[in-house]
Motif scaffolding. Structure first.
Motif, PDB file in Angstrom:
ATOM      1  N   PHE A   1       0.821  -1.187   0.000  1.00 28.86           N
ATOM      2  CA  PHE A   1       0.000   0.000   0.000  1.00 28.86           C
ATOM      3  C   PHE A   1       0.865   1.252   0.000  1.00 28.86           C
ATOM      4  N   THR A   2       1.923   1.213   0.783  1.00 23.18           N
ATOM      5  CA  THR A   2       2.810   2.358   0.852  1.00 23.18           C
ATOM      6  C   THR A   2       3.460   2.632  -0.497  1.00 23.18           C
ATOM      7  N   LYS A   3       3.868   1.583  -1.138  1.00 32.72           N
ATOM      8  CA  LYS A   3       4.626   1.748  -2.386  1.00 32.72           C
ATOM      9  C   LYS A   3       3.743   2.255  -3.520  1.00 32.72           C
ATOM     10  N   HIS A   4       2.505   1.718  -3.620  1.00 32.70           N
ATOM     11  CA  HIS A   4       1.728   1.996  -4.822  1.00 32.70           C
ATOM     12  C   HIS A   4       0.697   3.102  -4.653  1.00 32.70           C
ATOM     13  N   SER A   5       0.063   3.201  -3.471  1.00 32.67           N
ATOM     14  CA  SER A   5      -1.024   4.155  -3.389  1.00 32.67           C
ATOM     15  C   SER A   5      -0.664   5.415  -2.637  1.00 32.67           C
ATOM     16  N   GLY A   6       0.371   5.327  -1.770  1.00 34.54           N
ATOM     17  CA  GLY A   6       0.714   6.509  -0.983  1.00 34.54           C
ATOM     18  C   GLY A   6      -0.422   6.921  -0.078  1.00 34.54           C
ATOM     19  N   GLY A   7      -1.310   5.993   0.294  1.00 38.47           N
ATOM     20  CA  GLY A   7      -2.481   6.291   1.112  1.00 38.47           C
ATOM     21  C   GLY A   7      -2.098   6.760   2.493  1.00 38.47           C
ATOM     22  N   PRO A   8      -3.045   7.382   3.201  1.00 37.50           N
ATOM     23  CA  PRO A   8      -2.750   7.996   4.482  1.00 37.50           C
ATOM     24  C   PRO A   8      -2.371   7.009   5.569  1.00 37.50           C
ATOM     25  N   ALA A   9      -2.849   5.755   5.490  1.00 38.61           N
ATOM     26  CA  ALA A   9      -2.604   4.832   6.588  1.00 38.61           C
ATOM     27  C   ALA A   9      -1.115   4.618   6.825  1.00 38.61           C
ATOM     28  N   PHE A  10      -0.291   4.668   5.778  1.00 37.77           N
ATOM     29  CA  PHE A  10       1.140   4.405   5.956  1.00 37.77           C
ATOM     30  C   PHE A  10       1.993   5.559   5.475  1.00 37.77           C
ATOM     31  N   ALA A  11       1.363   6.706   5.333  1.00 39.51           N
ATOM     32  CA  ALA A  11       2.120   7.886   4.944  1.00 39.51           C
ATOM     33  C   ALA A  11       3.265   8.201   5.897  1.00 39.51           C
ATOM     34  N   PRO A  12       3.147   7.889   7.235  1.00 30.77           N
ATOM     35  CA  PRO A  12       4.239   8.228   8.137  1.00 30.77           C
ATOM     36  C   PRO A  12       5.554   7.577   7.796  1.00 30.77           C
ATOM     37  N   VAL A  13       5.534   6.497   7.017  1.00 30.36           N
ATOM     38  CA  VAL A  13       6.807   5.892   6.630  1.00 30.36           C
ATOM     39  C   VAL A  13       7.667   6.896   5.884  1.00 30.36           C
ATOM     40  N   GLY A  14       7.039   7.835   5.190  1.00 25.89           N
ATOM     41  CA  GLY A  14       7.784   8.823   4.424  1.00 25.89           C
ATOM     42  C   GLY A  14       8.223  10.022   5.233  1.00 25.89           C
ATOM     43  N   LEU A  15       7.770  10.163   6.486  1.00 25.52           N
ATOM     44  CA  LEU A  15       8.182  11.290   7.299  1.00 25.52           C
ATOM     45  C   LEU A  15       9.651  11.180   7.649  1.00 25.52           C
ATOM     46  N   SER A  16      10.311  12.332   7.782  1.00 23.52           N
ATOM     47  CA  SER A  16      11.702  12.304   8.221  1.00 23.52           C
ATOM     48  C   SER A  16      11.747  11.965   9.703  1.00 23.52           C
ATOM     49  N   PRO A  17      12.846  11.369  10.170  1.00 16.81           N
ATOM     50  CA  PRO A  17      12.944  11.049  11.587  1.00 16.81           C
ATOM     51  C   PRO A  17      12.766  12.258  12.492  1.00 16.81           C
ATOM     52  N   SER A  18      13.298  13.421  12.063  1.00 17.40           N
ATOM     53  CA  SER A  18      13.166  14.605  12.910  1.00 17.40           C
ATOM     54  C   SER A  18      11.720  15.048  13.022  1.00 17.40           C
ATOM     55  N   ASP A  19      10.955  14.937  11.910  1.00 17.45           N
ATOM     56  CA  ASP A  19       9.532  15.285  11.960  1.00 17.45           C
ATOM     57  C   ASP A  19       8.798  14.351  12.917  1.00 17.45           C
ATOM     58  N   SER A  20       9.096  13.059  12.858  1.00 16.83           N
ATOM     59  CA  SER A  20       8.431  12.097  13.721  1.00 16.83           C
ATOM     60  C   SER A  20       8.758  12.363  15.189  1.00 16.83           C
ATOM     61  N   ALA A  21      10.018  12.657  15.496  1.00 18.99           N
ATOM     62  CA  ALA A  21      10.404  12.935  16.877  1.00 18.99           C
ATOM     63  C   ALA A  21       9.724  14.194  17.394  1.00 18.99           C
ATOM     64  N   GLU A  22       9.623  15.214  16.550  1.00 20.17           N
ATOM     65  CA  GLU A  22       8.957  16.449  16.968  1.00 20.17           C
ATOM     66  C   GLU A  22       7.468  16.196  17.203  1.00 20.17           C
ATOM     67  N   ALA A  23       6.864  15.403  16.329  1.00 15.22           N
ATOM     68  CA  ALA A  23       5.441  15.098  16.492  1.00 15.22           C
ATOM     69  C   ALA A  23       5.210  14.324  17.778  1.00 15.22           C
ATOM     70  N   TYR A  24       6.086  13.387  18.088  1.00 19.26           N
ATOM     71  CA  TYR A  24       5.926  12.632  19.318  1.00 19.26           C
ATOM     72  C   TYR A  24       6.091  13.532  20.537  1.00 19.26           C
ATOM     73  N   ALA A  25       7.044  14.463  20.499  1.00 20.86           N
ATOM     74  CA  ALA A  25       7.254  15.370  21.625  1.00 20.86           C
ATOM     75  C   ALA A  25       6.014  16.203  21.896  1.00 20.86           C
ATOM     76  N   VAL A  26       5.350  16.678  20.822  1.00 18.04           N
ATOM     77  CA  VAL A  26       4.122  17.464  20.984  1.00 18.04           C
ATOM     78  C   VAL A  26       3.029  16.610  21.620  1.00 18.04           C
ATOM     79  N   LEU A  27       2.859  15.378  21.141  1.00 14.88           N
ATOM     80  CA  LEU A  27       1.840  14.489  21.691  1.00 14.88           C
ATOM     81  C   LEU A  27       2.122  14.164  23.152  1.00 14.88           C
ATOM     82  N   ALA A  28       3.386  13.943  23.493  1.00 16.36           N
ATOM     83  CA  ALA A  28       3.737  13.599  24.870  1.00 16.36           C
ATOM     84  C   ALA A  28       3.387  14.734  25.822  1.00 16.36           C
ATOM     85  N   LYS A  29       3.520  15.967  25.362  1.00 16.44           N
ATOM     86  CA  LYS A  29       3.180  17.118  26.205  1.00 16.44           C
ATOM     87  C   LYS A  29       1.667  17.273  26.352  1.00 16.44           C
ATOM     88  N   SER A  30       0.938  16.989  25.289  1.00 17.43           N
ATOM     89  CA  SER A  30      -0.509  17.204  25.299  1.00 17.43           C
ATOM     90  C   SER A  30      -1.238  16.127  26.089  1.00 17.43           C
TER      91      SER A  30
END
Length: 622
Positions: A215-244
């Protein structure tokens, strides 16, 4: 400090203060006897007692099943001890068990898991056991005792209610307590869906993983879009969630799934945490901190073998380097080390693995470190810290606070190893002592050893020195003989010395220079300095002053001066050094002087062959 997930048992004595106030000596004696029961059953269950403050006992276990079985065994044994004791004097323990996140520091455990276990123990009746919902879900179908559901309980200093169950121990004091309003006998938990268990059907798991990747390779659908996020984006997103805080509904991204899994863990909802950890792992994430937490949860619930089986499937299905590395950590002893070393060799780009490799050679892991262990640990820590300087660690962590803990531990340990390296000797040393029969070589090693061998010159076989009859308590084996002999006419040459360390690993060989003349001079000087009180001696009648020892060790002396009272010193006559027979005194040599009448004391000062002078030593006439 090191974080992990563990099954925690907490226990204390009901009404302990009253028991002590009424009969302190009896209470303390029976507490000591009860502690022996805890130590015995915890050890048999593969657990470890990590704190025994006052009347409390805290222990950790590799799985919830072993923790609850141990708790039941302890209560049954203590119930037998209380038979025949008046009810008012019975010593009854309350026990709480949970699975939770803990931090290990100097052998002690701290954190939510310990706190919740202590609160559950407070919910238990005297002689009873209370467990969290996460424990009940893991053991309900594996232990043949009924549980009673007492619902969600508000407990001190825990923000969320704790859903608790008590073991219905029929025939015990706890089994006879009046049922609390609203409590009910809990049915065994329903078997977890196959995709949630470590023994899940491989077909279901692999199909799901393959679908995700496709699914990730062919459709780029939202369910697995995070695979394409950069590690720094993912870490920042997790930090925001951890605070909230809170739980993210319909979590899909790696930060969301990790945040939810951590939140469910804190609430004691191990089933939901497991579900979201698995979904995160199926994304093929390389976040090592997330994989290690998931593996710790699996290990606490299903044991090491179950966690290893689950991660074997994960690494095959996703191709994740983090999953492969964590799979290696789930083996035991030498096999775990071998697999981690193989991973580091195959994946030099996966820099966090260096920290896990360093742990394999740490003092905590191996017990008594050898010099080789310390060198390997230091090298791995240096590689880990170098990767951080190049920014090579952050892509492998969703929670950068976890990375900060790793770095702090790595820097502290590396600094300690550097300090040890700066002061410690890393190679064997040898001392040579000459007798008329030949040379005795005494070897000192920089660490405990189980075997020693030597060779003279650049070629030939090594000769083992053999063993003594004494056991070295550091190794548990016979001590090697640390000395050997050489002929008196051995020429200047190089000795090669090698040994086996406490782990039976070969170390060396190391070169040791042997200069017979220098060794003879140094040996004689050492003996003169150690036994200076024998430099001079009066005859029984006080008429003669002997200096026999100086003449015996004359090969180290350039000049010996002896003074009578306050008069100028006299240079003592000495025959030349005979290196073939160094301790002999020629027949025509007289190792004494006549003492003048009225002599009170003599002083002796030596000038050694290297030009250095000794202290002036005074010898008084008796």
């Amino acid at each position: 400090m090191q974080r992990k997930i563990a099954a925690i048992l907490a226990a204390d004595v009901a009404q302990y203060s009253r028991l002590v106030a009424e009969d302190e000596e009896d209470a303390l004696a029976r507490l000591a006897s009860s502690r022996e029961v805890f130590d015995e059953f915890v050890g048999k269950a593969g657990g470890r007692v990590f704190n025994t403050a006052g009347d409390a006992v805290f222990a950790e276990f590799p799985s919830a099943v072993e923790a609850v079985r141990c708790a039941i065994d302890i209560q049954e044994s203590l119930r037998t001890q209380n038979l025949g004791v008046p009810q008012r004097r019975q010593m009854l323990f309350r026990i709480g068990v949970t699975i939770g996140d803990v931090v290990e520091r100097d052998g002690d455990l701290l954190g939510d898991g310990v706190n919740i276990a202590a609160r559950l123990e407070g919910l238990a009746e005297p002689g009873g056991i209370c467990v969290s919902r996460s424990v009940f879900e893991q053991v309900g179908n594996k232990i043949s005792v009924p549980f009673r559901d007492i619902g969600a309980q508000e407990v001190k200093n825990i923000p969320q209610p704790v859903h608790a169950f008590v073991v219905d121990m029929a025939g015990t004091v706890a089994g006879e307590w009046r049922r609390a309003p609203g409590s009910r006998l809990a049915p065994p938990p329903k078997p977890a869906p196959r995709w949630r268990t470590p023994a899940a059907a491989a077909g279901v798991f692999l199909i799901a993983a393959a679908a995700a990747l496709t699914f990730t390779k062919h459709s780029g659908g939202p369910a697995f879009a995070p695979v394409g996020l950069s590690p720094s984006d993912s870490a920042e997103a997790y930090a925001v969630l951890a605070k909230s805080g809170g739980v993210v509904q319909d979590a899909r991204t790696a930060p969301e799934l990790y945040h939810n899994a951590r939140t469910f863990e804190a609430r004691g909802d191990a089933a939901s945490a497991r579900r979201d950890y698995l979904a995160l792992a199926e994304l093929g994430t390389e976040a090592l901190d997330a994989h290690l937490r998931f593996a710790a949860l699996l290990r606490a619930q299903d044991g090491r073998a179950g966690a290893r089986e689950a991660y074997d499937r994960l690494r095959e299905a996703t191709g994740s380097g983090a999953a492969a590395l964590v799979h290696a950590t789930l083996f035991d002893g030498a096999e775990r080390r071998r697999r981690i070393e193989a991973f580091v060799a195959a994946r030099p780009d996966f820099s966090p693995a260096q920290m896990l490799l360093a742990d394999e050679y740490s003092d905590d892991r191996v017990g008594a470190q050898t010099i080789g262990d310390r060198r390997k640990e230091k090298a791995a820590l240096a590689a880990f810290l170098a990767a951080d300087a190049e920014g090579g660690l952050t892509p492998f962590f969703l929670d950068h606070s976890a990375l900060a803990e790793w770095l702090e531990r790595a820097r502290r340990r590396h600094a300690a190893l550097e300090a040890e390296h700066a002061t410690a000797r890393g190679a064997p040393a040898a001392q040579f002592m000459r007798s008329n029969a030949g040379w005795t070589v005494s070897v000192s090693l920089p660490e405990p050893a189980v075997a020693l061998a030597w060779r003279l010159g650049e070629t030939g076989e090594f000769s083992a020195t053999g063993e003594t009859a004494a056991i070295d308590q550091r190794t548990g084996r016979l001590m090697p003989n640390l000395s050997f002999d050489l002929p008196p006419d051995t020429p200047p040459s190089t000795l090669w010395i090698k040994y086996e360390d406490a782990s039976s690993r070969a170390v060396g060989p190391f070169p040791v220079s042997f200069d017979p003349h220098r060794a003879l001079v140094d040996g004689h000087r050492d003996l003169l300095e150690r036994f200076w009180n024998n430099w001079a001696a009066f005859s029984p009648d006080g008429r003669l002053v002997y200096y026999t020892q100086l003449m015996s060790y004359r090969c180290a002396i350039a000049k010996a001066e002896l003074g009578f009272d306050d008069k100028p010193p006299t240079v003592l006559p000495m025959p030349p050094c005979d290196e073939r027979n160094p301790y002999s005194i020629p027949a025509d040599a007289a190792p004494y002087l006549k003492a003048p009448a009225g002599l009170k004391a003599v002083s002796v000062r030596l000038t050694y062959s290297n030009g250095e002078q000794s202290k002036a030593r005074v010898f008084r006439r008796q």
